[in-house]
Enzyme design. Sequence first.
Site, PDB file in Angstrom:
ATOM      1  N   THR A 136      42.154  26.313  18.361  1.00 32.37           N
ATOM      2  CA  THR A 136      42.209  26.744  19.652  1.00 32.37           C
ATOM      3  C   THR A 136      43.772  26.840  19.813  1.00 32.37           C
ATOM      4  O   THR A 136      44.647  26.366  19.164  1.00 32.37           O
ATOM      5  CB  THR A 136      42.177  25.361  20.670  1.00 32.37           C
ATOM      6  OG1 THR A 136      42.564  25.707  22.172  1.00 32.37           O
ATOM      7  CG2 THR A 136      42.553  24.334  20.495  1.00 32.37           C
ATOM      8  N   ASP A 138      45.462  26.586  22.599  1.00 32.14           N
ATOM      9  CA  ASP A 138      45.883  25.880  23.441  1.00 32.14           C
ATOM     10  C   ASP A 138      46.457  24.329  22.914  1.00 32.14           C
ATOM     11  O   ASP A 138      47.365  23.835  23.720  1.00 32.14           O
ATOM     12  CB  ASP A 138      44.766  25.271  24.500  1.00 32.14           C
ATOM     13  CG  ASP A 138      44.309  26.187  25.386  1.00 32.14           C
ATOM     14  OD1 ASP A 138      45.097  27.287  25.400  1.00 32.14           O
ATOM     15  OD2 ASP A 138      43.165  26.149  25.844  1.00 32.14           O
ATOM     16  N   GLY A 184      46.489  28.057  28.799  1.00 30.18           N
ATOM     17  CA  GLY A 184      46.610  26.776  28.579  1.00 30.18           C
ATOM     18  C   GLY A 184      46.286  25.927  30.024  1.00 30.18           C
ATOM     19  O   GLY A 184      47.240  25.738  30.797  1.00 30.18           O
TER      20      GLY A 184
END
Length: 399
Positions: A136, A138, A184
């Site tokens: 990911t 994020d 995010g």
Amino acid sequence: MKHGNLVIGQSGGPTSVINSSLAGVIEAALESGSFDRVLGMNFGIEGLMEERFFDLGKQGREVIRGLRSTPGSALSSSRHKLQEEDFPRILEVLKKYDIRVFMLIGGNDTMDTVHRVEAHCRKAGYELRGIGIPKTVDNDLFGTDHTPGFASAARSNILNVRQGGVLARDMRRVDQFVVYQTIGRDAGWLAAATALARQQEGDGPHLIYMPERRFTTERFIADAEAAYAAHGWVSVVCGEGITYPDGMPVSASKTQDRFSNTEFGAMGGASVALQLHRMLREHFGWRGEFQITESLIMSDAARREEQDAQEAYECGRKAVSLALDGVSGVMVSIQRVSDNPYSIELGTAALEDVAVRAKPMPDTFINETGNYPSQAFIDYCTPLISALPEFTRLEDKMV
């Protein structure tokens, strides 16, 4: 435990290195000679239920090797949220194809899928090893120092903010500010990473707002006024998921995805950057720009960090090694051993500790006023990013 067949899938958003993890799984599985077939789910768990499989063992060596430098999701992705009624069909397909190793590459929701499938099979008495491989941009997975995909997406954002900052600085007589929005949803890792864009005092970004801290309009206006007084222009970076003290998204978005997560940017029909742009324009009368990044930075192959791609590949290989050792119910994790020289070790994290939860930035990674990352975060992030291009400027030697 039977080896049978191995199946691998990809879920969630793409990255520039997720296919490198896939290549690691395929190569390690084929080299082991322990599996009758190595299958790839086409469109993740949905593809498994529909019996849509790639026979990865029949792929050419050059194709598998090429995956290590190819962005996107080669198997095609899915955001399907498992329902209880899905499990009988999943077990039926696993049995039909004698699948004994089940792997998915993805983030929090993906780890939940692996966890639930593995638990269901265990309860049903079907031997299955379920292993997650982290992915990911994020960087919000528990149990791992960082996630494959984060460093490359961070580099893309850093370069965007650095280049946008040069433009805004040089155009400050025309445009007094620029607002840059990163993805995010619940964590500010990518927004914070743009602090590495600063080469010298006065460079942007001047202000960075992360979802870990509540946002107030009054504080923002005061911050912007101070930055303008110091530099003559203002560079703002905001994470898409920042919220007001009452929890309302600054983006004003109320759209949710299948996992009940708020959608931002184009999907949500609203954006934080646009809202902050409006606040500055209306309060100060300034002219400025807003810039919103979505999937382009997630799969920015031109700015991929080679270290990131290599770690993603090794995570794929590690997953196969764990499966062959009979390990199940875990996600491969990256553990940092040293910052200087930078070194890591691969370990595991229990899926039940990773699933669904988002890992926020620690308090120590954010400054006291909540508008910029701390030096501790800079020290954490710097080893993940390779050398950045240097920009020059004219010396202050006016006639």
